[in-house]
Design an enzyme around this catalytic site. Structure first.
Site, PDB file in Angstrom:
ATOM      1  N   LYS A   1       0.902  -1.073   0.101  1.00  0.00           N
ATOM      2  CA  LYS A   1       0.059   0.204   0.016  1.00  0.00           C
ATOM      3  C   LYS A   1       0.962   1.031  -0.065  1.00  0.00           C
ATOM      4  CE  LYS A   1       0.550   1.910   4.392  1.00  0.00           C
ATOM      5  NZ  LYS A   1       1.696   2.538   4.429  1.00  0.00           N
TER       6      LYS A   1
ATOM      7  N   ASP B   1      -2.213  -1.155  10.141  1.00  0.00           N
ATOM      8  CA  ASP B   1      -2.489  -1.431   8.554  1.00  0.00           C
ATOM      9  C   ASP B   1      -2.957  -2.680   8.186  1.00  0.00           C
ATOM     10  OD1 ASP B   1      -1.259   0.880   8.279  1.00  0.00           O
ATOM     11  OD2 ASP B   1       0.847   0.005   7.774  1.00  0.00           O
TER      12      ASP B   1
END
Ligand code: C5P
Length: 314
Positions: free
Chosen positions: A11, A141
């Site tokens: 990401k 995350d």
């Protein structure tokens, strides 16, 4: 014995704002997270022992408790002891493509893939929200990594509001091989330097979060407006990482000058990325930056923004 193969995308942060401290020692954040198709691949299968065995060819990847993939398997064992007693331990083979300690959630996405893989292997039938709440126990995350795509992340980063897909854009990523940034260091340093500006009360933080939700960057994402998104990208951690790591600041400057829509550091760095409107533009930006820097310590990647998180491959 059945082997499950999973793709675990990295990401980038299109936005990262630090609102304040939390009683649990973490920071209250507002982020916009985006999956990219630079992915690790994992294979998971039962091994007929009581152990988790993790293997990876990459010399710097830890193969024990330090690795989030290992921790994820351990969490599943602890959470479902009876199922574990039935199926036994797991072998996890990790094919690492995402650079480590790079601000790209490489470790988190591997942990997320192990949760998804064991859910399949042990036929647990856990839903996406159930997997995400397990994931939140050991990494801010991880819940995002499971679902992937584009999302506003608040709280520690684990509370997610999905946004529409942004798969019309590309990124050039660049990182010095010899530099890695510790995420705890980046947040602690930020606290030391900017803690006096933290928003005091929950109401004030919530109103800031609402501003981002209804703000221009989210509008730009809804309209898939690459140039506007690039113009509004922001990362508070740049304020502490760039002054401390001069080569990262230099790399960011050179990459920004090489073209594309806009440049930013991802997460706690040191990876920097330039958003691009096409693959051809991304290749041009990479070629120009590579020629201008001519530094063998630098690695470059090109990736497409993607709408998927952990994927099970046939
Ligand atoms: O959650 P994760 O393990 O990825 O976080 C790594 C470190 O980053 C934490 O130990 C903490 O120091 C910092 N952090 C933070 N606030 C967050 C997320 C991470 O202070 N919301």
């Amino acid at each position: 014995m059945h082997t499950h193969t999973l793709l675990a995308p990295a990401k980038i942060n299109l936005y990262l704002e630090i609102l304040g401290d939390r009683p649990d020692g973490y920071h209250e954040l507002v982020m916009i997270l985006q999956s990219i198709d630079l992915s690790d691949q994992l294979q998971i299968r039962s091994n007929g022992t009581d152990n988790i065995r993790l293997s990876c060819q990459h010399p710097e990847v830890p193969l024990d408790q330090e690795n989030l993939a290992y921790q994820a398997a351990n969490l599943m064992i602890k959470s479902f002891p009876k199922v574990f007693a039935n199926y036994g331990g797991v072998d996890i083979y990790l094919d690492k493509h995402i650079p480590i300690a790079a601000g790209l959630a490489g470790g988190s996405t591997d942990g997320a893939a192990v949760l998804v893989g064991i859910n399949l292997l042990w036929e647990l039938g856990l839903t996406l929200p159930e997997l995400q709440s397990l994931a939140a126990q050991f990494g801010s995350d991880l819940p995002f990594c499971i679902a992937g795509g584009t999302a506003i992340a608040t709280g520690r980063g684990e509370q997610l509001d999905p946004l529409p897909d942004l798969d019309n854009l590309w990124v050039v990523l660049a990182k010095s091989k010899s530099i890695s940034v510790s995420t705890p260091w980046a947040y602690q340093t930020y606290r030391q330097q900017y803690g006096q500006h933290y928003l005091p009360q929950n109401e004030v933080r919530q109103s800031r979060t609402h501003q981002i939700h209804s703000g221009d960057l989210v509008q730009a994402i809804l309209h898939k407006d690459g140039p506007k998104i690039a113009q509004l990208m922001h990362n508070d951690l740049e304020k502490v990482v760039l002054p401390h790591y001069e080569p990262v600041a230099q790399l960011r400057k050179t990459l920004a000058a090489a073209g594309g829509l806009g440049t930013m550091m991802s997460g706690s760095g040191p990876t920097v990325f330039t958003l691009c409107s096409s693959l051809v533009e991304a290749q041009q930006v990479r070629d120009i930056a590579q020629t201008n820097l001519a530094d063998p310590d630098l690695d470059f990647w090109i990736a497409r923004l993607t709408s998927t998180g952990i994927q099970v491959t046939p």
